[in-house]
Enzyme design. Structure first.
Site, short mmCIF file in Angstrom:
data_model
loop_
_atom_site.label_atom_id
_atom_site.label_comp_id
_atom_site.label_asym_id
_atom_site.label_seq_id
_atom_site.Cartn_x
_atom_site.Cartn_y
_atom_site.Cartn_z
N LYS A 137 -16.50 -42.75 -25.50
CA LYS A 137 -17.66 -42.11 -24.88
C LYS A 137 -18.86 -43.06 -24.90
CE LYS A 137 -19.26 -40.10 -29.22
NZ LYS A 137 -19.72 -38.92 -29.95
N HIS A 163 -15.14 -31.30 -36.67
CA HIS A 163 -15.85 -32.55 -36.90
C HIS A 163 -16.59 -32.47 -38.23
CE1 HIS A 163 -17.17 -36.40 -35.43
NE2 HIS A 163 -18.45 -36.09 -35.43
N ARG A 192 -22.67 -27.44 -35.21
CA ARG A 192 -22.95 -28.08 -33.92
C ARG A 192 -21.94 -27.51 -32.94
NH1 ARG A 192 -22.85 -34.60 -33.50
NH2 ARG A 192 -20.68 -34.11 -33.04
N TYR A 234 -48.99 -57.89 -29.14
CA TYR A 234 -49.93 -56.77 -29.10
C TYR A 234 -50.40 -56.37 -30.49
CZ TYR A 234 -48.59 -55.86 -24.22
OH TYR A 234 -48.37 -55.95 -22.88
N ARG A 249 -9.35 -39.70 -35.06
CA ARG A 249 -10.20 -39.78 -33.89
C ARG A 249 -11.35 -40.77 -34.11
NH1 ARG A 249 -11.47 -34.58 -34.14
NH2 ARG A 249 -13.61 -35.02 -34.77
N CYS A 303 -42.18 -56.14 -27.51
CA CYS A 303 -42.80 -55.63 -26.29
C CYS A 303 -41.72 -55.12 -25.34
CB CYS A 303 -43.62 -56.74 -25.63
SG CYS A 303 -44.80 -57.55 -26.74
N MET A 304 -42.14 -54.63 -24.19
CA MET A 304 -41.19 -54.06 -23.25
C MET A 304 -40.16 -55.08 -22.78
SD MET A 304 -41.93 -52.14 -19.60
CE MET A 304 -42.98 -50.90 -20.36
N ASP A 305 -40.59 -56.33 -22.58
CA ASP A 305 -39.71 -57.34 -21.99
C ASP A 305 -39.48 -58.55 -22.88
OD1 ASP A 305 -40.03 -55.89 -19.44
OD2 ASP A 305 -42.06 -56.74 -19.48
#
Length: 379
Positions: A37, A167, A135, A267, A223, A314-316
């Site tokens: 998955k 589970h 769950r 930053y 599993r 940072c983002m990039d």
């Protein structure tokens, strides 16, 4: 024309996935469902599935029907179980593709029966019992009714109940008292199902942690998920279980510069070198799945040595302080890998940013290029 060098890549060793699967399959000596998955835990669902099958997996497990149907569209014919569904799920498409499904409510069971009658294809059904995770799964109050309804549908020829499962909540803490409690509840649920006539269903409870540490939970089938990708579900050294991490995450330095002591880096200026130094810009960031929490905490390998990210992710991009070591634009920076060459592992990162390696490997991606090595399961 010279071959283009990727800016950043996730390299997946398919032979490692196959070998890990074989190690686990041999350990338990019974059928193994390899869980693929979440895009194969970030490793690529279809290639990972083929590699686990090459390593001896008997069946595949996914969360949602879309994943199961994608495996079928890729030509994978091995048994596949999908277990996470919402009302109105397309069970007809699942049955047409010979996908096994799990239910835990009377409502879902009725939808599966309706799909079986509409398509003329009896369902291969698993029933999930909630044994203490709170769950998925039918709780003790609802389980007898669900089992009885499934038995009636089986007698009517609408389905065959081929699995009973649950589970574990604490398998990664092998001595935790909830494990024994959940096993007892599971065995009670199985006894109810057997008395109702569901005598052929295969029992499965053990996830990765239980597969490596809890033989009393193995029942008819195990599993494992994260363990087939070579990561220790107990949070330790994968090699102790004969496993090898299959994922390496790396990028190429985009820029280097000499800076004086005291400059603020990234930053918020949360890092400042105390001497003249070389800074290296690495062109990946939280948009690519590199945790922002790694700033001033997470390790990488650059110029043959471990470094800690300097300042905020940072983002990039993020920055490294490499002192007076020589690093040039284009040089490799390894975030995590198997650890063979001194690079951090995903577990090292998990420890540094206070998470689990499951989250790291399933989130990394974004603008990384994924590349495969090895031949296991190649088509």
């Amino acid at each position: 024309m010279s071959e283009r060098v990727p800016r950043a890549e996730v390299v997946v060793d398919l032979d490692a996935i196959a070998a890990n699967t074989a190690v686990l399959r041999e350990r338990v000596g019974r059928p193994l469902m390899a869980v693929v998955k979440a895009d194969g835990y970030g490793h690529g669902m279809v290639p990972a599935a083929r590699a686990t099958l090459a390593g001896g997996a008997d069946q595949l497990g996914v969360a949602v029907l879309e994943e199961a149907l994608a495996l079928r569209a890729a030509g994978i014919t091995a048994p596949v179980l999908a277990w996470l569904h919402t009302p109105g799920s397309d069970y007809a498409a699942a049955l047409a593709a010979d996908v096994e499904v799990s239910v835990n409510t009377d409502r879902a069971l009725a939808e599966v029966v309706a799909a079986a009658r509409a398509t003329g294809r009896p369902a291969r059904l698993h029933l999930c019992a909630d044994t203490g995770l709170s769950r998925e799964g039918a709780g003790p109050a609802d389980w007898p009714g669900l089992v009885a309804a499934a038995a009636r549908a089986q007698d009517d020829g609408d389905l065959a109940v081929v699995g009973l499962w649950s589970h574990l909540a604490y398998a990664d803490a092998p001595t935790h008292p909830t494990i024994g409690a959940q096993v007892r509840v599971f065995e009670e649920a199985v006894a109810i199902a057997r008395r109702a006539g569901l005598t052929d269903a295969r029992l499965h409870l053990a996830n990765s942690a239980a597969t490596v540490a809890l033989p009393g939970t193995w029942f008819d089938m195990v599993r494992p998920g994260i363990a087939v990708y070579g990561l220790d579900p107990l949070g330790g050294d994968a090699a102790a279980h004969g496993l090898r991490p299959a994922m390496t995450v790396r990028a190429r330095a985009a820029l280097t510069k000499r800076v004086p002591a005291g400059v603020g880096v990234s930053y918020g200026h949360t890092y400042s070198p105390d001497r003249e130094t070389t800074l290296v810009l690495v062109p990946v960031g939280y948009a690519d799945g590199v945790p922002r929490a790694g700033g001033n905490r997470a390790p990488v390998l650059a110029a043959g040595a471990r470094r800690t990210i300097a300042g905020r992710v940072c983002m990039d991009q993020f920055v490294l302080d490499v002192g007076d070591d020589e690093v040039r634009p284009g040089d490799e920076v390894v975030l995590w890998g198997p650890g063979d060459s001194g690079e951090p592992t995903a577990q090292d990162w998990a420890d540094a940013v206070d998470t689990i390696h499951y989250e790291l490997v399933t989130r990394v991606g974004g603008r990384f290029t994924r590349r495969y090595t090895g031949t296991a399961g190649a088509v």
